[in-house]
Design an enzyme around this catalytic site. Structure first.
Site, PDB file in Angstrom:
ATOM      1  N   ASP A  46       0.666  -1.296  -0.086  1.00  0.00           N
ATOM      2  CA  ASP A  46       0.026   0.358   0.118  1.00  0.00           C
ATOM      3  C   ASP A  46       1.225   1.621   0.089  1.00  0.00           C
ATOM      4  O   ASP A  46       1.583   1.698   1.310  1.00  0.00           O
ATOM      5  CB  ASP A  46      -1.128   0.036   1.160  1.00  0.00           C
ATOM      6  CG  ASP A  46      -1.739   1.283   1.061  1.00  0.00           C
ATOM      7  OD1 ASP A  46      -2.780   1.199   0.578  1.00  0.00           O
ATOM      8  OD2 ASP A  46      -1.381   1.917   1.698  1.00  0.00           O
ATOM      9  N   TYR A  51       2.934  10.033  -0.522  1.00  0.00           N
ATOM     10  CA  TYR A  51       3.769   9.308   0.652  1.00  0.00           C
ATOM     11  C   TYR A  51       5.032   9.399  -0.085  1.00  0.00           C
ATOM     12  O   TYR A  51       6.845   9.726   0.799  1.00  0.00           O
ATOM     13  CB  TYR A  51       3.754   7.929   0.925  1.00  0.00           C
ATOM     14  CG  TYR A  51       2.765   7.028   1.685  1.00  0.00           C
ATOM     15  CD1 TYR A  51       1.743   8.260   2.036  1.00  0.00           C
ATOM     16  CD2 TYR A  51       2.272   5.888   0.810  1.00  0.00           C
ATOM     17  CE1 TYR A  51       0.511   7.319   2.733  1.00  0.00           C
ATOM     18  CE2 TYR A  51       1.195   5.423   2.104  1.00  0.00           C
ATOM     19  CZ  TYR A  51       0.517   6.090   2.661  1.00  0.00           C
ATOM     20  OH  TYR A  51      -0.585   5.761   3.458  1.00  0.00           O
ATOM     21  N   LYS A  76      -2.225   5.852  -4.117  1.00  0.00           N
ATOM     22  CA  LYS A  76      -3.856   6.866  -3.682  1.00  0.00           C
ATOM     23  C   LYS A  76      -3.690   8.252  -4.431  1.00  0.00           C
ATOM     24  O   LYS A  76      -2.451   8.317  -4.844  1.00  0.00           O
ATOM     25  CB  LYS A  76      -4.502   7.266  -1.859  1.00  0.00           C
ATOM     26  CG  LYS A  76      -3.788   6.043  -1.616  1.00  0.00           C
ATOM     27  CD  LYS A  76      -4.068   6.009   0.398  1.00  0.00           C
ATOM     28  CE  LYS A  76      -4.164   4.893   0.507  1.00  0.00           C
ATOM     29  NZ  LYS A  76      -2.434   4.502   1.044  1.00  0.00           N
ATOM     30  N   HIS A 109      -6.967   9.455  -1.714  1.00  0.00           N
ATOM     31  CA  HIS A 109      -7.063   9.513  -0.185  1.00  0.00           C
ATOM     32  C   HIS A 109      -7.412  10.797   0.724  1.00  0.00           C
ATOM     33  O   HIS A 109      -7.375   9.656   2.060  1.00  0.00           O
ATOM     34  CB  HIS A 109      -5.759  10.583  -0.108  1.00  0.00           C
ATOM     35  CG  HIS A 109      -4.684   9.875   0.829  1.00  0.00           C
ATOM     36  ND1 HIS A 109      -3.275   9.882   0.658  1.00  0.00           N
ATOM     37  CD2 HIS A 109      -4.622   9.352   2.049  1.00  0.00           C
ATOM     38  CE1 HIS A 109      -2.712   9.546   1.261  1.00  0.00           C
ATOM     39  NE2 HIS A 109      -3.590   9.299   2.129  1.00  0.00           N
TER      40      HIS A 109
END
Ligand code: A2P
Length: 272
Positions: A46, A51, A76, A109
């Site tokens: 994931d 990120y 996301k 997200h």
């Protein structure tokens, strides 16, 4: 936990019952961490555009040599993107970062930008969901969903769009009561994914959790991750240490309903 343990989305796509979370793993460390996860049997990774580690997450998956269909990859759409074209454009960026030709699961997200938590972005969420539906219909993504969505955010999608989200990824751990949202998702066949199943580490020092873990002969982390499974959610533990990556997937025990009820009732277990 074996590769055969899965949740099944209502469209028939299966998703491994535990995933390797990569939130807060910097790009420089993501390659080693994801490689360790794959080496130790994780088949579900994931990540997210936000990120800033998609490049090395994707590279680790590609270099590992695992067949593409043997690994489930989630990413996301950034929370601040709330328009149709922006969603399509960010999807292409994510695919280019990952170096993959399709995605297994793509999530919005959050229902609002992170610097405007709680803002009403209903119209924007509908627009980006329509873009996700298009990508899904085109076969670029095998399943689509949302993250951090409350009941009212989900309801807006249900009321205005064609495809019911297949997943909602939310913060979930012992002491965080999400009863209403879990029931709502269940009633719409939406799989709930639990991010931060260890409350980013903050619940591991809880005396109650430690004592119960001892009783089962497991670690506090294992008890906490297993709890997510007992609540029918899909945990996404994260670690950059191999021993912990291994430990977090060793969940072949069950917590009795009585003990689940005790854990349900725990409040304020965050130690830090
Ligand atoms: P580290 O990456 O140094 O191993 P969450 O999954 O709830 O976001 O929690 C992640 C945090 O918990 C990280 O700080 C991680 O540290 C730590 N952690 C992950 N697995 C374990 C474990 N089995 N035992 C103790 N701490 C853990």
């Amino acid at each position: 936990m074996t590769n055969k343990d899965v949740f099944t989305f209502y469209n028939g796509v299966t998703i491994p019952r535990i995933g390797f979370g990569t939130w807060q793993i910097p790009n420089e460390e993501a390659y080693a961490a994801v490689t360790m996860a794959l080496k130790n049997g994780y088949t579900h990774i994931d990540t997210a555009h936000a990120y800033h580690n998609e490049e090395n997450v994707g590279k680790a998956i590609r270099d590992f040599g695992i067949a593409r269909e043997e690994v489930f990859v989630t990413s996301k759409l950034p929370a601040q993107v709330k328009d149709f074209d922006g969603a399509l454009q960010h999807f292409e960026e994510t695919m280019s970062n990952l170096g993959l030709d399709y995605l297994d699961l793509y999530l919005i997200h959050a229902p609002w930008p992170w610097d405007e938590i709680g803002k009403d972005c209903t119209e924007g969420n509908i627009q980006v969901w329509k873009a996700m539906e298009q990508l899904y219909d085109e076969g670029r993504i095998r399943a689509i969903g949302v993250s951090n969505f409350a009941i009212k955010d989900l309801q807006a999608i249900l009321d205005n769009c064609d495809i019911v989200p297949m997943a909602n990824q939310i913060p979930f751990y012992i002491g965080r009561d999400q009863t209403g949202l879990l029931a709502f998702c269940k009633s719409h066949n939406i799989v709930v994914e639990a991010y931060s199943p260890l409350a980013t580490g903050a619940i591991l020092d809880s005396t109650e959790i430690k004592q119960m873990a001892e009783k089962y002969g497991v670690t506090p982390a294992q008890l906490s991750i297993r709890y997510c499974l007992e609540k029918d959610t899909l945990p996404l533990p994260k670690s950059t240490h191999e021993a912990r990556i291994i430990e977090n997937a060793q969940l072949d025990f069950t917590i009795s309903p009585e003990d689940v009820a005790i854990l349900d009732a725990l409040k304020d277990v965050r130690a830090k």
